[in-house]
Design a protein around this motif. Structure first.
Motif, PDB file in Angstrom:
ATOM      1  N   UNK A  20       0.760  -1.364   0.113  1.00  0.00           N
ATOM      2  CA  UNK A  20      -0.123  -0.093   0.122  1.00  0.00           C
ATOM      3  C   UNK A  20       0.873   1.172   0.016  1.00  0.00           C
ATOM      4  N   UNK A  21       2.049   1.008   0.051  1.00  0.00           N
ATOM      5  CA  UNK A  21       3.056   2.212   0.104  1.00  0.00           C
ATOM      6  C   UNK A  21       2.759   3.214   1.229  1.00  0.00           C
ATOM      7  N   UNK A  22       2.644   2.615   2.431  1.00  0.00           N
ATOM      8  CA  UNK A  22       2.147   3.338   3.545  1.00  0.00           C
ATOM      9  C   UNK A  22       3.516   3.614   4.538  1.00  0.00           C
ATOM     10  N   UNK A  23       3.667   4.736   5.404  1.00  0.00           N
ATOM     11  CA  UNK A  23       4.775   4.797   5.949  1.00  0.00           C
ATOM     12  C   UNK A  23       4.729   3.764   7.067  1.00  0.00           C
ATOM     13  N   UNK A  24       6.019   3.118   7.351  1.00  0.00           N
ATOM     14  CA  UNK A  24       6.120   1.919   8.603  1.00  0.00           C
ATOM     15  C   UNK A  24       5.791   2.324   9.791  1.00  0.00           C
ATOM     16  N   UNK A  25       6.182   3.659  10.271  1.00  0.00           N
ATOM     17  CA  UNK A  25       6.167   4.041  11.613  1.00  0.00           C
ATOM     18  C   UNK A  25       4.968   5.060  11.657  1.00  0.00           C
ATOM     19  N   UNK A  26       4.019   5.188  10.983  1.00  0.00           N
ATOM     20  CA  UNK A  26       2.953   6.116  10.733  1.00  0.00           C
ATOM     21  C   UNK A  26       3.557   7.489  10.360  1.00  0.00           C
ATOM     22  N   UNK A  27       2.347   8.601  10.827  1.00  0.00           N
ATOM     23  CA  UNK A  27       2.688   9.806  10.643  1.00  0.00           C
ATOM     24  C   UNK A  27       3.175  10.353  11.784  1.00  0.00           C
ATOM     25  N   UNK A  28       3.919  11.550  11.625  1.00  0.00           N
ATOM     26  CA  UNK A  28       4.738  12.140  12.603  1.00  0.00           C
ATOM     27  C   UNK A  28       3.969  12.284  13.885  1.00  0.00           C
ATOM     28  N   UNK A  29       2.711  12.830  13.604  1.00  0.00           N
ATOM     29  CA  UNK A  29       1.885  13.259  14.798  1.00  0.00           C
ATOM     30  C   UNK A  29       1.095  12.025  15.525  1.00  0.00           C
ATOM     31  N   UNK A  30       1.141  10.930  15.157  1.00  0.00           N
ATOM     32  CA  UNK A  30       0.721   9.573  15.610  1.00  0.00           C
ATOM     33  C   UNK A  30       1.762   8.721  16.274  1.00  0.00           C
TER      34      UNK A  30
END
Length: 282
Positions: free
Chosen positions: A53-63
């Motif tokens: 899905x080409x999503x960030x491994x460690x989520x968005x910075x705010x989360x």
């Protein structure tokens, strides 16, 4: 709401099967190794989903702080439950761990500002009473394992609450990946080099632990993201019924009249929750 409840039932059943396999595997495999295996399959699954899905491994910075909190609390819940089960009566450990819905409702009210409804309180009290009847705890235990068992419930309750907080903010794959990664790393670090190579059927048991844990984790994460955590957390008590059935068929354990009454109360609690939500949705 109906889908969330069904997903939570599937999750509870999957975790019950996982616990059965853990018990059947005996003490030949160290506890932390079982904790490691429990999270290994979900780690790879989350990894490949994030890649696809080409999503960030460690989520968005705010989360990321919330993701870290979910991972740490989730590990405390799993490791604490394994430790309590190893060092005290299994029934007592199970009762302590399944008190997590109390913490879910408490944390949701405190941190997510979810309103505590009267039907939730009634259902929770019925389910708790049913759990006591089924398990019939003796509490002839040392203080430390009992405290760890209670801590595991608080950890699980906090983790489930954060999952609901992350609803719409992070994908299931990200939540599962970060939790599984940290759990694997911590279980290796805390193993003290006690990992052993499984032999024969132990390989199948380790695979079973990982697969059923993955199914349980995925469906649990989705269920908690679909509705208020207090509305589905009570379904955890169905695990007592599933465990009793599995124990009867695979371990030769019997269910007495007291346990049957307790199961009836648990079913009543689940039905109150289910039909009350259905009426509200209509």
């Amino acid at each position: 709401m109906r889908k969330a409840i069904l997903l939570m039932v599937l999750s509870t059943l999957s975790f019950s099967v996982m616990q059965l396999i853990v018990k059947l595997s005996g003490d030949g495999i160290p506890t932390m190794e079982k904790v490691f295996v429990r999270n290994l399959v979900t780690l790879f699954l989350g990894f490949f989903l994030l890649i696809a899905r080409k999503e960030p491994f460690f989520g968005r910075s705010g989360n990321r702080l919330a993701l870290l909190g979910r991972a740490v609390l989730g590990f405390i819940g799993v490791a604490g439950y394994f430790y309590a089960t190893t060092n005290m009566n299994v029934a007592d450990a199970s009762l302590l761990h399944r008190s997590s819905p109390f913490f879910v409702i408490l944390f949701s009210a405190l941190f997510l500002k979810n309103k505590l409804r009267s039907f939730q309180v009634i259902a929770l009290l019925l389910a708790c009473g049913g759990a006591v009847l089924v398990i019939n705890p003796s509490f002839e235990v040392n203080m430390v394992p009992a405290l760890v068992g209670a801590l595991s419930a608080a950890g699980a309750g906090g983790a489930y609450t954060i999952i609901n907080y992350l609803k719409g903010k992070e994908s299931n794959a990200t939540i599962i990946f970060t939790f599984s990664l940290l759990s694997c790393l911590l279980s290796v670090a805390m193993s003290g080099g006690s990992f052993v190579v499984p032999q024969g059927i132990q390989w199948l048991m380790m695979l079973g632990i990982g697969v059923f844990a993955a199914i349980g984790q995925i469906t649990l994460t989705q269920a908690y993201k679909m509705t208020e955590p207090g509305s589905v957390s009570i379904i955890n008590y169905l695990g007592i019924i599933f465990s009793a059935i599995l124990g009867f068929f695979f371990l030769g354990e019997t269910v007495g009249t007291r346990s049957m009454l307790g199961m009836a109360l648990i079913f009543a609690a689940a039905l109150i929750l289910y039909f009350r939500k259905e009426k509200k949705a209509a």
